[in-house]
Every structure is written in structure tokens, then in C-alpha cells.
Design a protein around this motif. Structure first.
Motif, PDB file in Angstrom:
ATOM      1  N   LEU A  57       5.395  -2.200  10.593  1.00 43.20           N
ATOM      2  CA  LEU A  57       5.608  -0.837  10.770  1.00 43.20           C
ATOM      3  C   LEU A  57       6.260  -0.228  11.606  1.00 43.20           C
ATOM      4  O   LEU A  57       6.641   0.979  11.607  1.00 43.20           O
ATOM      5  N   ARG A  58       6.424  -0.900  12.751  1.00 47.41           N
ATOM      6  CA  ARG A  58       7.014  -0.274  13.925  1.00 47.41           C
ATOM      7  C   ARG A  58       8.613  -0.398  13.623  1.00 47.41           C
ATOM      8  O   ARG A  58       9.458  -0.009  14.470  1.00 47.41           O
ATOM      9  N   MET A  90       9.639  -2.435  -0.200  1.00 50.14           N
ATOM     10  CA  MET A  90       8.297  -2.902  -0.437  1.00 50.14           C
ATOM     11  C   MET A  90       8.171  -4.524  -0.002  1.00 50.14           C
ATOM     12  O   MET A  90       9.086  -5.363  -0.267  1.00 50.14           O
ATOM     13  N   SER A 115       9.672  -0.614  10.053  1.00 44.96           N
ATOM     14  CA  SER A 115      10.127  -0.382   8.643  1.00 44.96           C
ATOM     15  C   SER A 115       9.324   0.566   8.123  1.00 44.96           C
ATOM     16  O   SER A 115       8.023   0.403   8.463  1.00 44.96           O
ATOM     17  N   ASP A 116       9.833   1.600   7.315  1.00 43.39           N
ATOM     18  CA  ASP A 116       8.583   2.373   6.406  1.00 43.39           C
ATOM     19  C   ASP A 116       8.252   1.960   5.032  1.00 43.39           C
ATOM     20  O   ASP A 116       7.768   2.538   4.379  1.00 43.39           O
ATOM     21  N   ALA A 117       8.482   0.500   5.065  1.00 44.94           N
ATOM     22  CA  ALA A 117       8.376  -0.030   3.676  1.00 44.94           C
ATOM     23  C   ALA A 117       6.834   0.156   3.103  1.00 44.94           C
ATOM     24  O   ALA A 117       5.942   0.164   3.976  1.00 44.94           O
ATOM     25  N   ARG A 118       6.631   0.413   1.988  1.00 40.76           N
ATOM     26  CA  ARG A 118       5.173   0.102   1.367  1.00 40.76           C
ATOM     27  C   ARG A 118       4.924  -1.271   1.558  1.00 40.76           C
ATOM     28  O   ARG A 118       5.538  -2.035   1.338  1.00 40.76           O
TER      29      ARG A 118
END
Lengths: 258, 258, 258
Positions: free
Chosen positions: B21-22, B1, B24-27
Motif C-alpha cells: 500500500l506504500r 487488484m 499501490s492503491d490496488a484493492r
């Protein structure tokens, strides 16, 4: 991933999200819902500056003063991204910028709007469900799968839009204000490279310093910078450049850089 | 997160999100993007009051009037949380509050800013990609893995910041306004405990009732409460305390609680 | 999925999110945090228009001028959705609208508020943790599992709320303004069907055209439309209807449709 942009303020964007989430479990990311109201060209600028920062996504944008009229509904695909919005020029500069990452090709479609419940909220009734459909179609199968959707008809956009380019000749540049950001910076379309090696320039009637950073001048003082978009910006350190320079979107800006 | 906070308004935060988001797929969770513009101390207060409510996260905050200057780029780690932002004091009160959950220790690093595209949008060009890197480093391996990043150099913050503390003596307290919230409540730094058992107090020149709730007085009437931050707040029920009391951030507040 | 709505502005909603995320990994979706401040009926309208667009969710809403008083804490369940908020009427119109999808039945509970840290921020201290508990209870076991929570007591809401209905007789309709949206459209409670086949109508003292779309009149000109909520709206194309018509929330609107 679906990005959302509109001039809707609040809470209308939530209705778009609800509609999408009934149809897709895509991650939703807000670009902005305070795009300049009804201002297609200025909003198109912001989309162009923002969409390319994202990984592959379906980008939904609704700034749509012609909502409910017979304006077309546009879907595009380029460089693995897809775009959904009204066919009023809004999507074009951003789509071209995204497409520039690959070969510049964009596949455009008109979408059957279906039978929307309302004539005044196509964000909820047309564009949001369409974005969900586009996303769910493209996610497993790639953008070429759009061609298989009966709702979509290959075409070119009905309404064109190109952001204006500045004229630069010798020691003069003539451009215009593309947008005012939330800091009050007046963002022109004059390439920032014209400031190379300059200490001061004249903006219309005012001679102001060229700064690399806002902090190059005292708080409250004006300057021009090369903004984050690569253009000359008319700024005030810790203040509002639009007010000091008396500029609004669309105003002509003459730079004397001699 | 990854939590995000800035004074950027809209749509600049979306560019930070795209960049993250490029990588990491973190919330992603927004803390606020309307932190008081350029106001480091007041923003630091809001981060301190908000970050500790979150589970383990990388906290990105950008209120950065010195953007593009040689101010340092700061990364911190405490109690399993990590922090990313400019080295201007912004992160310190919140980091100390988070660290208080464990032993108070904070590991600080300066980060190489790399070669940012712009001098005016390090949120997009420096801090967002750095936050993604920090998050992706810490997620699998814990905060100690930061020490292995070549970009980071262990150090102490260059710029200190402590929120001021009020003086309380007998029947008088002298403090100041730390922040005004969106309701118009003027949040002081005077501990709420001074109101224990009081029916009315004097705030500067005005005697006002002490209330447990806004509704303790009629709509439009002033009162002081123990706010949700634990401090004395100067409020108006269904109105703006800052206006009734004539207070703004940084103003001195003398409480006569005798 | 947990939706969040409040009149908190920023950054207080982030504290609610942090508190929830410590207890649940639910997807969080903002409905709005700029609901009209302290305006229960108007906020209830917006919830009613927005919640039904969502898939199954726990809906948290806090517009709570009685925070800290002995007003009750309400939890509801209908049609697979759950609702959490103050027992001040806020949740009722939306809950009834959601319930209309099935048999209209709503199970209501009062919740023990526990021992909140603050008296002025129950969004953070009461409602957010409660919403997380409700969501985590319902997610695996369905809404009937709420009955097993010791905190909850089956009951009816203490405070009722019904949005007013317009009177329509022959050529006259008398209603009122339920809400003003961010575009400045004045949304009445008069069913849009009264406009069927009409070219112009009189709104209070003004005769204005009936349009299917905003663009049916010139920019700056007034019109009435059937808005996206199904009601007569008083609008201005590219302008603010509330200003042109001189209307605010709660005002009576007499339509002469003869």
C-alpha cells in the motif's frame, strides 16, 4: 486508511468495521485480530513491527484487559500517522517507531469515552467510532486538526511501556523472548549483529548453529537466525523453535557467542 | 487488484499489505494466509482452485521454505493475470489453469530480488514490493509491459510442479489425496465422473455410499461425493472425512467402483 | 458493500470473493468465516449481533448443512439492507433485528438456484453470484428493484427460526446459552437487566459475583457481567467462562438472583 488490530478473534472485529463504515468510507486493513490475548507487551511488539510498513493511516488497536474500568482512552499523532487505543502501553512502542521516521515527536491526547453502550466491548462502542472520527478529522486537515476536537485533551500517556533491551557484553548477551510468531520462532530482543561471523553459539544450555536461512539446517533441526525484526531468533527448520528450545514469551535467553 | 496468499498466519501478512500500500492503491483480497505450512504442492492445489475465480488480478503467493536461499523469484503472466512468488513450483498449477482460459501460453520471468533487508521474510522484503511493481506496471499498460522492467528476465521456471493424475482402469481408480480442506474432507485426484451411476464404492478397505450431498447420509456417517473441485472426496456428514477414512495428504487412495 | 459470513474457514471464502468480484466492484467486508460449523442457530445469533452495526449493505451468509439438497435459496430486503443465504433459518433473527430499525417489514423471495457446477459448494456456485446480482440490482435502484428480477419469487421463508427467550420470574431466571465467544464467555439469553443492583447471584450451582467489567475480579476468577449483547454472560477474567461454568451452547442456565 484505517488499520485494525485486536485480540478479539472472530466475529467481534466485524462489529468494529460496521461501526466505522457507518461513519467513514476509509479503506480498512486488518493488522491482526489474533494478537496474543490480553498480552499488552507482546501485542505492542507486533504493532511496532507492522505499523511502520504502512503508508499514512489511522491505526486502531484494542488489546484491553482493563475494558470498562477507568483506564484512559488514548489518541496519538506522529509523522502524519494517528493512533487510537486504550492507554495501557499498547500503542507506545509502535508510535515511537513510527515517530522515529521524523523527529520523534508524538502528540498525545486523552479522549472522552462518551457513554458507551457496553462495559465489555469498547472496541465497538468507544474505539471504533473514535477511530472513524480521528480519521475523518485528519484526512482533510492533517493531524494538527485533532487539537480542535472537543473530545480530545492534550496529555501524556498514563501508562508507560518500553520493550526491554538486551545486555550485550563481550561474548555474552542476556535478553528475553519478546514474542513467538505463528511459525513457532522465538523472537528475542538480542540484536542480530551479535551473530556476525559466528558458526555456532550457545543458547542457554544448547549449542546450535547460526544460519542465514532456515534451510541452512536439516528439517527438524534447530538454529538461530537474524530474524526479520533484526533480532536473534531461536528457530527450527520446518518446525517450532519455541518447543525445541523450551522457550515462552518473557523467558530469559543467555547467548554465549564466544 | 492484488490477491495475497501465504502460509504466514498472522500478523506477517499485514506487513506485506503495508509494503504494497506504500506503492499501490490496488484493492487487496486475501486468498488465504493459512495455506498448509511449507507444503508447496498442497498450497499449489488451493491456488489453482481459487485464482481462476477472480477477475484480472496480480496474484501474490508465498509458501517458501527456501526463503533466503538462492531459489529464484518468479513472475508470470497469462490471460491478463500476473503471478508473483518463489520459483519452487507453487505458482505453476494455478498459472496453467488460468492460462487455459486463453491459449495456454504463460510468459515467465525471473526477477532480481534486489537487496532484501531480511533473509527470512522475503514476503515483506522481496515479494510484496515486487507484486506492487508488477501491478502498477500492468495496470495501465497490460502484461506485455513486464518485458520492459529491467528487474525481469524472460525465462522458464527453474522448478517444475505438476499435480499427480489418477489412473482409472475399468472398475478401479488409483489416485492420491491432494488436500484436506477445513471441513476435513479428503480431496483426491480421482475424477468425479468415476462415480456416475454408482450407489456404493470401496475406498481402500471401506465400502461407503456415493452421495450427491453431505446430507445424503446421517450425521457422522461416511460417504464419497464429487467435490466442488470435480474430484472424488472422502467425507463425513457433519464430521471429518480425513479421520474416518484415516487419510492424510499424499496418501494413496484405491477406489473399487465395480 | 457486501458483507460475507460463513463457516468455511479458509480458503473457500476467497472463491466466493473471486466470483463476486467478477460481477461487482462492491466493497467486500468479512463478518466471519469461522462461524460455528453447521450450527445455524448459533450463527444466526452472531449475524444478528453484527449486521446491524453496518451501513446499508448486501449481507451474504452461508452456514448450510443442507447444501445440495432441495432446501430453498432465500433473499430478503429490509430497511434498505438485503440478505442472501440458505433458507434454513440462518438469516431470520438478523433480518428481523435490521428491520426493527424501520417498520419491521421484510420482503422475502426465493431465488432460482440456477444450475450450479457443484452440489457441495453453493457458496461459490449459487450464493456468491446471487449476492453480486442482488447488490448490483439494489445499488442503483433500491431494494424494490428485486421484484423485477425473474430469478426471484416473493414468498415467506420455508424454515423459521426464533432465538429462544429466557423466562424471568421474581428472583429466578431460566434461560440458555446462545453462544460461546472466542474469549470463552458463555452468552445467555437472560436480559442483563436482571443483574441490576445485585452483588452476587447463583448460576446453576455456583454463586458468583456480578461485575461491571472483567477486571472486577482477580484473573482466573469467575463472574457474571452484562455482556455487549445486553445479556447475562458467564465469564472468567483472563480465562474461559465456558470451562469454569461447564457450559456449552444450548445448555440451560438457571439464575437465582434473590
Amino acid at each position: 486508511m484505517i488499520t485494525l488490530a485486536s485480540d478479539f478473534g472472530s466475529p467481534y472485529p466485524a462489529a468494529m468495521k460496521g461501526v466505522i463504515l457507518r461513519r467513514s468510507d476509509a479503506r480498512l486493513v486488518d493488522v491482526s485480530h489474533t494478537l496474543p490475548r490480553g498480552a499488552i507487551r507482546e501485542s505492542a511488539f507486533w504493532l511496532r513491527e507492522t505499523w511502520p510498513t504502512f503508508p499514512l493511516a489511522t491505526h486502531l488497536a484494542v488489546v484491553d484487559p482493563g475494558v470498562g474500568t477507568d483506564r484512559d482512552v488514548l489518541v496519538g499523532a506522529a509523522a502524519g500517522h494517528t493512533f487510537v487505543g486504550p492507554d495501557n502501553g499498547l500503542l507506545l512502542p509502535a508510535a515511537r517507531r513510527v515517530a522515529a521516521d521524523t523527529d520523534g515527536a508524538i502528540d498525545w491526547y486523552h479522549a472522552d469515552p462518551g457513554d458507551p453502550t457496553s462495559t465489555t466491548f469498547h472496541g465497538r462502542d468507544v474505539f471504533a467510532p473514535l477511530a472513524a472520527t480521528v480519521h475523518e478529522t485528519v484526512k482533510p486537515a492533517g493531524p494538527d486538526a485533532l487539537a480542535s476536537l472537543n473530545r480530545l485533551t492534550p496529555t501524556e500517556p498514563t501508562v508507560g511501556l518500553r520493550l526491554p533491551e538486551a545486555r550485550v557484553e563481550n561474548d555474552r548477551a542476556e535478553g528475553e523472548v519478546l514474542a513467538i510468531d505463528d511459525f513457532g520462532n522465538a523472537i528475542t530482543n538480542v540484536p542480530g549483529t551479535v551473530l556476525d561471523g559466528r558458526g555456532t553459539i550457545r543458547v542457554n544450555d544448547d549449542r546450535v548453529p547460526v544460519g542465514e536461512t532456515f534451510a541452512a539446517v536439516a528439517p527438524g533441526d534447530p538454529l538461530v537466525t537474524v530474524g526479520s525484526h533484526g533480532y536473534v531468533e531461536c528457530d527450527v527448520n520446518d518446525g517450532r523453535g519455541e518447543e525445541w528450545f523450551g522457550l515462552t514469551v518473557g523467558d530469559t535467553v543467555c547467548l554465549d557467542i564466544g
